[in-house]
Design a protein around this motif. Sequence first.
Motif, PDB file in Angstrom:
ATOM      1  N   LYS A 121     -22.734 -16.380  -8.677  1.00 14.18           N
ATOM      2  CA  LYS A 121     -22.164 -15.395  -8.950  1.00 14.18           C
ATOM      3  C   LYS A 121     -20.206 -15.380  -8.702  1.00 14.18           C
ATOM      4  N   ARG A 122     -19.715 -15.459 -10.011  1.00 12.11           N
ATOM      5  CA  ARG A 122     -18.473 -16.355 -10.141  1.00 12.11           C
ATOM      6  C   ARG A 122     -17.324 -15.603 -10.306  1.00 12.11           C
ATOM      7  N   VAL A 123     -16.769 -15.843  -8.921  1.00 10.19           N
ATOM      8  CA  VAL A 123     -15.255 -14.264  -9.343  1.00 10.19           C
ATOM      9  C   VAL A 123     -14.225 -14.605  -9.447  1.00 10.19           C
ATOM     10  N   TYR A 124     -13.325 -14.585 -10.238  1.00  7.51           N
ATOM     11  CA  TYR A 124     -11.587 -15.338 -10.720  1.00  7.51           C
ATOM     12  C   TYR A 124     -10.965 -13.990  -9.793  1.00  7.51           C
ATOM     13  N   THR A 125      -9.506 -14.463  -9.281  1.00  5.36           N
ATOM     14  CA  THR A 125      -8.764 -14.191  -8.916  1.00  5.36           C
ATOM     15  C   THR A 125      -7.472 -13.992  -9.614  1.00  5.36           C
ATOM     16  N   SER A 126      -6.043 -13.519  -9.628  1.00  6.46           N
ATOM     17  CA  SER A 126      -4.596 -13.894 -10.315  1.00  6.46           C
ATOM     18  C   SER A 126      -4.129 -14.586  -9.954  1.00  6.46           C
ATOM     19  N   SER A 127      -4.732 -15.314  -8.808  1.00  2.00           N
ATOM     20  CA  SER A 127      -4.022 -16.733  -8.216  1.00  2.00           C
ATOM     21  C   SER A 127      -4.299 -17.415  -8.715  1.00  2.00           C
ATOM     22  N   GLY A 128      -5.474 -18.021  -9.103  1.00  9.18           N
ATOM     23  CA  GLY A 128      -6.335 -18.648 -10.645  1.00  9.18           C
ATOM     24  C   GLY A 128      -7.191 -19.234  -9.643  1.00  9.18           C
ATOM     25  N   LYS A 129      -7.728 -18.660  -8.740  1.00  9.94           N
ATOM     26  CA  LYS A 129      -8.806 -19.349  -7.946  1.00  9.94           C
ATOM     27  C   LYS A 129      -9.972 -19.142  -8.338  1.00  9.94           C
ATOM     28  N   GLU A 130     -11.466 -19.827  -8.224  1.00 10.97           N
ATOM     29  CA  GLU A 130     -12.390 -19.868  -8.792  1.00 10.97           C
ATOM     30  C   GLU A 130     -13.542 -19.823  -6.911  1.00 10.97           C
ATOM     31  N   PHE A 131     -14.654 -18.253  -7.341  1.00 13.25           N
ATOM     32  CA  PHE A 131     -15.290 -18.167  -5.913  1.00 13.25           C
ATOM     33  C   PHE A 131     -16.783 -17.961  -6.656  1.00 13.25           C
ATOM     34  N   GLN A 132     -17.803 -18.285  -5.401  1.00 19.71           N
ATOM     35  CA  GLN A 132     -18.912 -18.742  -5.624  1.00 19.71           C
ATOM     36  C   GLN A 132     -19.514 -18.237  -4.818  1.00 19.71           C
ATOM     37  N   ALA A 133     -20.860 -17.739  -5.634  1.00 13.46           N
ATOM     38  CA  ALA A 133     -21.915 -17.275  -3.643  1.00 13.46           C
ATOM     39  C   ALA A 133     -23.121 -16.331  -5.373  1.00 13.46           C
ATOM     40  N   ARG A 134     -23.973 -16.538  -3.607  1.00 15.84           N
ATOM     41  CA  ARG A 134     -25.423 -15.939  -4.456  1.00 15.84           C
ATOM     42  C   ARG A 134     -25.356 -14.684  -4.839  1.00 15.84           C
ATOM     43  N   ALA A 135     -25.063 -14.010  -3.711  1.00 14.44           N
ATOM     44  CA  ALA A 135     -24.573 -12.495  -4.101  1.00 14.44           C
ATOM     45  C   ALA A 135     -23.134 -12.236  -4.099  1.00 14.44           C
ATOM     46  N   LEU A 136     -23.153 -10.117  -4.983  1.00  9.15           N
ATOM     47  CA  LEU A 136     -22.134 -10.074  -4.935  1.00  9.15           C
ATOM     48  C   LEU A 136     -21.936  -8.778  -4.686  1.00  9.15           C
ATOM     49  N   ILE A 137     -21.540  -8.050  -3.907  1.00  7.62           N
ATOM     50  CA  ILE A 137     -21.102  -6.414  -3.718  1.00  7.62           C
ATOM     51  C   ILE A 137     -20.141  -6.116  -4.318  1.00  7.62           C
ATOM     52  N   ILE A 138     -20.088  -5.575  -5.373  1.00 12.09           N
ATOM     53  CA  ILE A 138     -18.411  -4.400  -5.817  1.00 12.09           C
ATOM     54  C   ILE A 138     -17.882  -2.993  -5.772  1.00 12.09           C
ATOM     55  N   ALA A 139     -16.981  -3.448  -3.981  1.00 18.54           N
ATOM     56  CA  ALA A 139     -16.650  -2.159  -3.405  1.00 18.54           C
ATOM     57  C   ALA A 139     -15.427  -1.834  -3.778  1.00 18.54           C
ATOM     58  N   THR A 140     -15.279  -1.357  -5.264  1.00 18.87           N
ATOM     59  CA  THR A 140     -13.617  -1.528  -6.133  1.00 18.87           C
ATOM     60  C   THR A 140     -13.144  -0.233  -5.439  1.00 18.87           C
ATOM     61  N   GLY A 141     -14.194   0.597  -5.190  1.00 18.54           N
ATOM     62  CA  GLY A 141     -13.408   2.486  -5.136  1.00 18.54           C
ATOM     63  C   GLY A 141     -13.127   2.951  -6.284  1.00 18.54           C
ATOM     64  N   ALA A 142     -12.318   4.438  -5.925  1.00 15.38           N
ATOM     65  CA  ALA A 142     -11.935   4.987  -7.600  1.00 15.38           C
ATOM     66  C   ALA A 142     -10.895   5.829  -7.338  1.00 15.38           C
ATOM     67  N   GLU A 143     -10.323   6.012  -8.114  1.00 20.47           N
ATOM     68  CA  GLU A 143      -8.632   6.170  -7.924  1.00 20.47           C
ATOM     69  C   GLU A 143      -8.869   7.990  -8.356  1.00 20.47           C
ATOM     70  N   GLU A 144      -8.482   9.129  -7.319  1.00 23.39           N
ATOM     71  CA  GLU A 144      -7.854  10.173  -7.493  1.00 23.39           C
ATOM     72  C   GLU A 144      -7.096  10.451  -9.174  1.00 23.39           C
ATOM     73  N   ARG A 145      -7.710  11.401  -9.950  1.00 25.68           N
ATOM     74  CA  ARG A 145      -6.735  11.659 -10.840  1.00 25.68           C
ATOM     75  C   ARG A 145      -5.949  12.503 -10.631  1.00 25.68           C
ATOM     76  N   LYS A 146      -4.263  12.400 -11.069  1.00 33.42           N
ATOM     77  CA  LYS A 146      -3.253  13.194 -10.537  1.00 33.42           C
ATOM     78  C   LYS A 146      -2.818  13.908 -11.874  1.00 33.42           C
ATOM     79  N   LEU A 147      -1.924  14.933 -10.939  1.00 36.58           N
ATOM     80  CA  LEU A 147      -0.992  16.221 -12.463  1.00 36.58           C
ATOM     81  C   LEU A 147      -0.017  14.749 -12.905  1.00 36.58           C
ATOM     82  N   GLY A 148       0.805  14.137 -11.601  1.00 36.19           N
ATOM     83  CA  GLY A 148       2.150  13.429 -12.112  1.00 36.19           C
ATOM     84  C   GLY A 148       3.134  13.975 -12.621  1.00 36.19           C
TER      85      GLY A 148
END
Length: 329
Positions: A101-128
């Motif tokens: 699995k390949r992961v690319y970041t905003s700083s131009g790096k690439e990371f590789q691994a056999r397994a990946l966990i996505i833990a990116t969360g959620a954002e509450e909707r705001k009234l603004g």
Amino acid sequence: MFFMPQARVERDNDVIIVGGGPGGLTAAIYLARYGLKVLVIEKSVPGGKININPVIENYPGFESISGEELGRRMHEHALKSGARILSPEEVVKLELTGELKRVYTSSGKEFQARALIIATGAEERKLGIPGEGEFFGKGVSYCAVCDGPLFKGKRVIVVGGGNTAAISSIYLSKIAKEVILVHRRSSMRAEKALVDNLMSRENVKFLFNSVLTAIVGEGRVEGARVRDLESGEESFIEADGVFILIGVEPNSKIAREAGVETDERGFIKVDCWQRTNIPGVYAVGDVTGEPLQIAKAVGDGVRAAVDIYDRIFGGSYARASSQGPSRTS
């Protein structure tokens, strides 16, 4: 002509975890203790969204602890267990086909691994609206279960009309002196049984066809301005707290773009071991849906870690732990 620099590739990882909240850090602790090389990539501060919670009173083992302190302890625990944490670093692209699995970041790096966990969360909707951000943690909340006990015997406003708003209002009605539910439509979208339950409660009042235009106070919430959508008139309602419960937005965009299946609301679909539709790719925490609780995210992280250790790296949970037999499913 502009040429993109070649990404710096790092292959020396067994598991990459995208997101350093409670679910991601728990998985990191378990996986590192199994002897695997674990990299956590967090775009802001390790601990994730819990860092902005002034007080947490429903996490086992702590009668009361600040979100910042709990996040710091989880971060330190993961580091001491042997996990590597990269922050602040934002993941911008995933490539999930193939064994690596390949992961690319905003700083131009690439990371590789056999397994990946996505833990990116959620954002509450705001009234603004004015005062919403200013009074977060000072009377404004997005979680009734988390913060409701702080308003015992007080008057609170709930904004929303779905199941979450209804369930939360029922819960708050048992704690608060009065609950005022504000909804922009003429009736609630929640299940009839929930609405009937709410209607039967003497300390719950309804303001339909209404919206909040501002939350006001001195130092903390003292009330809110409400506009009637039919008459256009505005009024002021005194209250000690405002619970904004209009839904959440899962941070699943980069996962969807990489082929991970989500439901109609954008939450990542997982099975009982947090596996997604792509082999070797898991998801934990708020990005997988309700209940949006720290303890649930922690449990997700444990399940994902155990399955990755057993299924992908040929480990045996029975040998690694005295807590119980190995998973067989």
